[in-house]
Scaffold this active site. Sequence first.
Site, short mmCIF file in Angstrom:
data_model
loop_
_atom_site.label_atom_id
_atom_site.label_comp_id
_atom_site.label_asym_id
_atom_site.label_seq_id
_atom_site.Cartn_x
_atom_site.Cartn_y
_atom_site.Cartn_z
N LYS A 204 -3.70 26.27 36.21
CA LYS A 204 -4.49 27.23 36.13
C LYS A 204 -4.76 28.04 37.44
O LYS A 204 -4.80 27.25 38.38
CB LYS A 204 -5.47 26.92 35.20
CG LYS A 204 -5.07 26.88 33.80
CD LYS A 204 -6.23 26.62 32.48
CE LYS A 204 -5.66 26.75 31.34
NZ LYS A 204 -6.60 26.14 30.36
N ARG A 244 -3.13 18.64 28.47
CA ARG A 244 -2.02 19.51 28.38
C ARG A 244 -1.48 20.09 29.49
O ARG A 244 -2.11 20.66 30.14
CB ARG A 244 -2.64 20.91 27.42
CG ARG A 244 -2.02 21.81 27.03
CD ARG A 244 -2.74 22.56 26.13
NE ARG A 244 -1.61 23.88 25.73
CZ ARG A 244 -1.28 24.97 26.51
NH1 ARG A 244 -1.63 24.96 27.85
NH2 ARG A 244 -0.40 25.87 26.06
N1 PMM Z 1 -4.78 26.95 27.71
C1 PMM Z 1 -3.75 27.90 27.54
C2 PMM Z 1 -3.27 27.86 26.29
N2 PMM Z 1 -3.52 27.04 25.20
N3 PMM Z 1 -5.01 25.28 24.47
C3 PMM Z 1 -6.01 24.38 24.53
N4 PMM Z 1 -6.17 23.48 23.56
N5 PMM Z 1 -6.58 24.00 26.11
C4 PMM Z 1 -5.97 24.94 27.12
O1 PMM Z 1 -6.81 24.77 27.95
C5 PMM Z 1 -5.24 25.85 26.65
C6 PMM Z 1 -4.51 26.08 25.24
C7 PMM Z 1 -3.20 28.66 28.74
O2 PMM Z 1 -2.15 28.05 29.19
P1 PMM Z 1 -0.66 28.49 29.20
O3 PMM Z 1 -0.65 29.80 29.21
O4 PMM Z 1 -0.20 27.77 30.34
O5 PMM Z 1 -0.28 28.11 27.81
#
Ligand code: PMM
Length: 280
Positions: A204, A244
């Site tokens: 991030k 994640r």
């Molecule tokens: N961050 C993103 C998308 N989905 N879901 C959960 N549960 N927690 C998160 O911190 C989260 C998520 C954004 O990141 P990405 O664009 O790399 O998917």
Amino acid sequence: MGVLNVTPDSFSDGGRYADLDSAVGHGVRLREAGADLVDIGGESTRPGAERIDAATEVSRVLPVIRELTAAGVAVSIDTSRARVAEAALAAGAMVVNDVSGGLADPDMARVVRDARCPWVLMHWRGHSREMRELANYTDVVADVRTELAQRIDAALAAGVAADRLIVDPGLGFAKTAAHNWELTARLPELLDLGYPLLFGASRKSYLGRLLAAPDGTPRPTAQREAATVATSVLAVAAGAWGVRVHDVQATADALAVWAATGSPRLAAAARDDHEQKVQR
Ligand code: PMM
């Protein structure tokens, strides 16, 4: 949890897995690298992103879910739309990862209740377009905790079983870098809610800003892996249920090192000790 975004515009992997073969191939590789779940998202949630319609979201994720579940890969669906979650569950997804914690779609609780599947309730205050303006807190940890508790109560009131719920602080969602660091440092206060906690710091932008070049240029997303791994170890050592991440191998290796020290046993003992103190 390995991240698989089948979007043209996600901040880290947008566009890379937009066709079916590369998406499925990457999902299988995440599994082989040690992911217990592969999290499939069809809509970018990066700050400022425009929304797509539900039909487009379904058409992006469904073929990937079908193929990956047929290959024996356990899949979660990253969506805040009940209709998309319902279609994904019917196609074989096992978990709903809802970045809105049930706030974006009032029908989500019914879908999850009927499916009896695990539901990740992430802390959220609004859609990507508006979330920058919503990053105002008195005490970010106390406020996130209170708002997550409200989402838990709403889920329970809708008939979702308590043992299906997982919470997530939602790093980067209506949070500044300082908020993200504070949440990371004070994770035990969120664990006190008594629910498994998922932690998503991977690549991030606040990590990019921490590691910025002397002229202030943020570290590019692909070069934030060591920092991501550090957050994974810190979160799991504090008691997080899951992390994640985009690069599963790197985090799995780091957690293997952590486990080899016997630290999981020590962490469990510390948690028991804490619980006993709370009970007393
Ligand atoms: N961050 C993103 C998308 N989905 N879901 C959960 N549960 N927690 C998160 O911190 C989260 C998520 C954004 O990141 P990405 O664009 O790399 O998917």
